[in-house]
Motif scaffolding. Structure first.
Motif, mmCIF file in Angstrom:
data_model
loop_
_atom_site.group_PDB
_atom_site.id
_atom_site.type_symbol
_atom_site.label_atom_id
_atom_site.label_comp_id
_atom_site.label_asym_id
_atom_site.label_seq_id
_atom_site.Cartn_x
_atom_site.Cartn_y
_atom_site.Cartn_z
ATOM 1 N N THR A 93 6.364 7.114 -1.641
ATOM 2 C CA THR A 93 6.496 8.126 -0.597
ATOM 3 C C THR A 93 7.526 9.177 -0.981
ATOM 4 O OG1 THR A 93 5.888 6.553 1.137
ATOM 5 C CG2 THR A 93 7.094 8.513 1.816
ATOM 6 N N PRO A 126 0.830 -1.219 0.000
ATOM 7 C CA PRO A 126 0.000 0.000 0.000
ATOM 8 C C PRO A 126 0.857 1.257 0.000
ATOM 9 C CG PRO A 126 -0.737 -1.570 1.672
ATOM 10 C CD PRO A 126 0.579 -2.070 1.170
ATOM 11 N N ASN A 127 0.311 2.308 -0.590
ATOM 12 C CA ASN A 127 0.992 3.595 -0.590
ATOM 13 C C ASN A 127 0.715 4.343 0.706
ATOM 14 O OD1 ASN A 127 2.077 3.297 -3.171
ATOM 15 N ND2 ASN A 127 0.228 4.107 -4.144
ATOM 16 N N ALA A 128 1.626 5.213 1.052
ATOM 17 C CA ALA A 128 1.476 6.016 2.268
ATOM 18 C C ALA A 128 0.323 7.004 2.121
ATOM 19 C CB ALA A 128 2.771 6.765 2.563
ATOM 20 N N GLY A 136 4.439 3.036 4.063
ATOM 21 C CA GLY A 136 3.978 2.592 2.758
ATOM 22 C C GLY A 136 5.136 2.341 1.819
ATOM 23 N N GLU A 137 4.822 2.121 0.561
ATOM 24 C CA GLU A 137 5.829 1.822 -0.451
ATOM 25 C C GLU A 137 6.796 2.998 -0.559
ATOM 26 O OE1 GLU A 137 8.071 0.965 -3.731
ATOM 27 O OE2 GLU A 137 6.710 2.674 -3.814
ATOM 28 N N TYR A 145 8.359 0.902 5.379
ATOM 29 C CA TYR A 145 7.270 0.014 4.978
ATOM 30 C C TYR A 145 6.420 -0.412 6.161
ATOM 31 C CZ TYR A 145 9.414 -0.501 0.374
ATOM 32 O OH TYR A 145 9.907 -0.249 -0.877
#
Length: 547
Positions: free
Chosen positions: A316, A179-181, A311-312, A294
Motif C-alpha cells: 500500500t 492480500p494487497n489493497a 491490505g499488506e 491490514y
C-alpha cells in the motif's frame, strides 16, 4: 510416538526457541520431552513474568512467544499476560497443564474451567482431548496467533493425554499471503492527500509489527509530509527526521494536539482502537481520515474514517508513493511553528539541575547514553508519558511501552524477554518503584541466566500517576503512598550490582558504565514529579494553539 514428544516436535517445527515457564506436576511429561529437544526452558519466578517474556518475544520477532504453567493457580496467573498480548497485538502461546480428563482420582482439587476463562482474552482456547489431534491443533493455533491482528492463543494439555501415544506427524508450516489493497482505494487516498490543506500522517501500533520502515520513509521524504506517532508507533521512523512533530503521549492539551486539531486530513497507518485516540472525530467536524491497515476500522463515535485502504502495508505504501504528487495546496507553516515550539519547550535539555531530578532531565540523560539500537522496556506509570513524549526513538521497537492494557509489572520481564531475542543489544528496563515491586523477583531469573541488563527504578514512594489524576480531579491527595526496601541491598541480595543516584549528573555516567559491564545492574533514581502540572498545562501551549 509419545504424545508429549509430538507436541514438542510440533513446537520445534514452528521455530520455537524458548519456553518461559513455571512448571507443575501436570507438565512433567512435557518437560521431559522438552529436554530431548533444542528448545530452551527458561524457568521464571512467577507465571506473570513468564507470560510477559513470551509476549515480548512475540512482539519483537513476529513469531509466537511461548509460556507454560500448571493448572489452577498457575493458569490464573497468566490472565494478565493473555490480556496484555490480546490488546497489544503480541503473538504468543499459553500452554497450561490439567489433571487427567479420562480418569481423575482427585475430585475437583485445583480444577477450574481454564479454557472458558481464557476464551474472552485469547484468539483461541482449546483443551486437547486426543493424542491424534495435537499436530494439527498446534499448527492451527500458531496460524491464528500470527494472523492480523496478532495475539494470544491457549492450549490446555491434560497429563493423561501427554502420556498417551500417537502415530501422527507434524504439519508443514505454510505462511499465509496477505492480500494487497485495491488500487482504486490507493488512488483515492492519493487524491485526498493532494487536495488537503493541512494533511498529517499518524503512525500507530500496527506499523511497528511489520518492517515498513523503508517504504514509509520513502513516502515521507517524497512529499515531506508532517508526521507524528502514537506511543506504540514510536520508532517506525527515526524521530530525528525533520518532518517529525511528536508522540501523542497525552489524551489532550499538548502541543501535538494543536497540529492534529488543525489538520483537515489524517492519514492513519496501523491504527488500533486499543490506544487512546490522539484525535477525536465528530460528525459535524471537517476533519477527514484515511485508515490504512491490514484490517478494516472498528467504527465508533470518535473514529469513522471516510476511506479505508485494507491490505499488506508495504505494498500500500509503495503504491501510494508511486501514485501521489506533491501538492501546492498544502500549508505547512503551522506545522513548522508547532515543531519549533516543541523543540524549544519539549526536547531541549532542561536547565533545572535540582535534585531529585525532574522527569525531563532523567529522560534526557538516558537518551544521551543509549545507542540508536538500544532498547528501553517501560513499565507503567507517570514516567511512561514523559518517555513517550520526550524520548526520541531512532529505530523501530527500541522503546517498548504498553499503551493498550497499560499494566504494571511488565517492565523487568519484558527486558528479560528482549534480551533473549537480542543478546548483543543494550537493554534497559525503566520501572517505577510501584510497578517494579510487582515482579522484582525476576531479578533472580536474570542473574541465573547470566543476562546483561540494566534496571532503572524511579523512586517517588507512591503510585505517582494516580496521585496526579487524583489532584487533577480536585480531590484530596491521599491513600497512595508506600515505603520501599533499600533497592541497592535488594539488588545485591539477588546477586545483582546496585547503584544509587544522589545528585544531578550522576545518572548518565552511571548508566554508561553499567551498559559496558556484564551482569544485572539496578540503578535507584529519585524522581520529582512536582513539574507535571506546569509542563503539561502551561501558557505556552495555549499560545501555540492560536498561532
Amino acid at each position: 510416538m509419545k504424545a508429549s514428544d509430538i507436541f514438542v516436535k510440533a513446537l520445534v517445527n514452528e521455530g520455537v526457541e524458548y519456553i518461559f515457564a513455571v512448571p507443575g506436576e501436570e507438565n512433567l511429561d512435557l518437560i521431559d520431552s522438552l529436554f530431548k529437544s533444542n528448545i530452551k526452558l527458561i524457568v521464571t519466578r512467577h507465571e506473570q513474568g513468564a507470560g510477559f517474556m513470551a509476549a515480548t518475544y512475540g512482539r519483537l520477532t513476529g513469531k509466537p512467544g511461548v509460556c507454560l504453567s500448571t493448572l489452577g493457580p498457575g493458569a490464573t496467573n497468566l490472565v494478565t499476560c493473555a490480556s496484555y498480548g490480546l490488546l497489544g497485538g503480541f503473538p504468543m502461546m499459553l500452554i497450561t497443564g490439567q489433571k487427567p480428563i479420562r480418569k481423575n482420582k482427585q475430585g475437583r482439587f485445583q480444577l477450574l474451567n481454564i479454557c472458558r476463562m481464557m476464551e474472552p482474552i485469547t484468539k483461541f482456547s482449546h483443551q486437547l482431548v486426543s493424542e491424534d489431534n495435537i499436530s494439527y491443533i498446534i499448527r492451527d493455533t500458531f496460524r491464528i496467533a500470527t494472523n492480523e491482528k496478532p495475539g494470544p492463543v491457549h492450549i490446555e494439555f491434560p497429563e493423561d493425554i501427554a502420556r498417551g501415544t500417537t502415530d501422527q506427524d507434524v504439519f508443514e508450516v505454510i505462511r499465509p499471503n496477505i492480500p494487497n489493497a485495491d488500487n482504486d482505494a490507493i488512488e483515492e487516498a492519493a487524491r485526498m492527500i493532494e487536495e488537503a490543506k493541512y494533511p498529517i500522517l499518524l503512525v500507530a501500533s500496527g506499523a511497528n509489527r511489520h518492517d515498513i520502515h523503508e517504504p514509509l520513509l520513502k513516502l515521507i521524504d517524497k512529499i515531506e509530509i508532517p508526521f507524528c506517532n502514537t506511543q506504540m508507533g514510536k520508532g517506525v521512523i527515526d524521530e530525528r527526521h525533520p518532518c517529525y512533530l511528536g508522540t501523542a503521549a497525552l489524551s489532550s492539551n499538548d502541543y501535538l494536539h494543536c497540529a492534529l486539531d488543525r489538520s483537515d486530513l489524517v492519514i492513519n497507518i496501523g491504527h488500533d482502537v486499543v490506544e487512546k485516540p490522539p484525535f477525536i472525530m465528530t460528525q459535524s467536524g471537517k476533519k477527514k481520515v484515511i485508515h490504512i491497515n491490514y484490517f478494516p476500522a472498528e467504527i465508533d463515535n470518535v473514529y469513522f474514517p471516510q476511506l479505508e485502504v485494507i491490505g499488506e502495508l508495504s505494498y500500500t505504501i509503495n503504491k501510494l508513493t508511486e501514485t501521489i504528487n506533491v501538492s501546492d495546496k498544502w500549508d505547512k507553516g503551522y506545522f513548522h511553528r508547532i515543531k519549533n515550539e516543541m523543540e524549544k519547550n519539549v526536547y531541549k535539555l532542561p536547565e533545572d539541575t535540582s535534585f531529585p531530578n525532574i522527569p525531563e532531565r532523567i529522560v534526557a540523560d538516558i537518551r544521551a547514553v543509549m545507542p540508536d539500537d538500544g532498547i528501553l522496556t517501560l513499565d507503567n506509570g507517570m514516567y511512561k508519558i514523559w518517555f513517550a513524549r520526550q524520548y526520541k526513538a531512532h529505530m523501530p521497537n527500541t522503546i517498548l511501552l504498553d499503551n493498550a492494557l497499560a499494566t504494571m509489572g511488565a517492565g523487568l520481564p519484558s527486558a528479560i524477554g528482549a534480551r533473549f531475542v537480542y543478546p548483543n543489544c543494550k537493554i534497559v528496563a525503566i520501572c517505577g518503584d510501584g510497578g517494579f515491586m510487582m515482579n522484582s523477583q525476576e531479578l533472580e531469573t536474570a542473574t541465573r541466566y547470566n543476562l546483561d541488563l540494566v534496571v532503572i527504578v524511579l523512586v517517588d514512594k507512591a503510585f505517582g500517576m494516580i496521585k496526579w489524576k487524583q489532584a487533577g480531579a480536585g480531590l484530596k491527595v491521599q491513600g497512595l503512598d508506600f515505603n520501599n526496601p533499600d533497592f541497592v541491598k535488594y539488588a545485591e541480595s539477588y546477586g545483582c550490582k546496585g547503584h544509587r543516584i544522589s545528585k544531578t549528573g550522576e545518572l548518565s555516567k552511571c548508566l554508561s558504565s553499567c551498559l559496558e559491564q556484564k551482569g544485572v545492574h539496578l540503578i535507584e533514581v529519585p524522581v520529582n514529579y512536582d513539574e507535571n502540572e506546569k509542563v503539561f498545562y502551561d501558557e505556552l501551549f495555549k499560545k501555540t494553539c492560536i498561532l
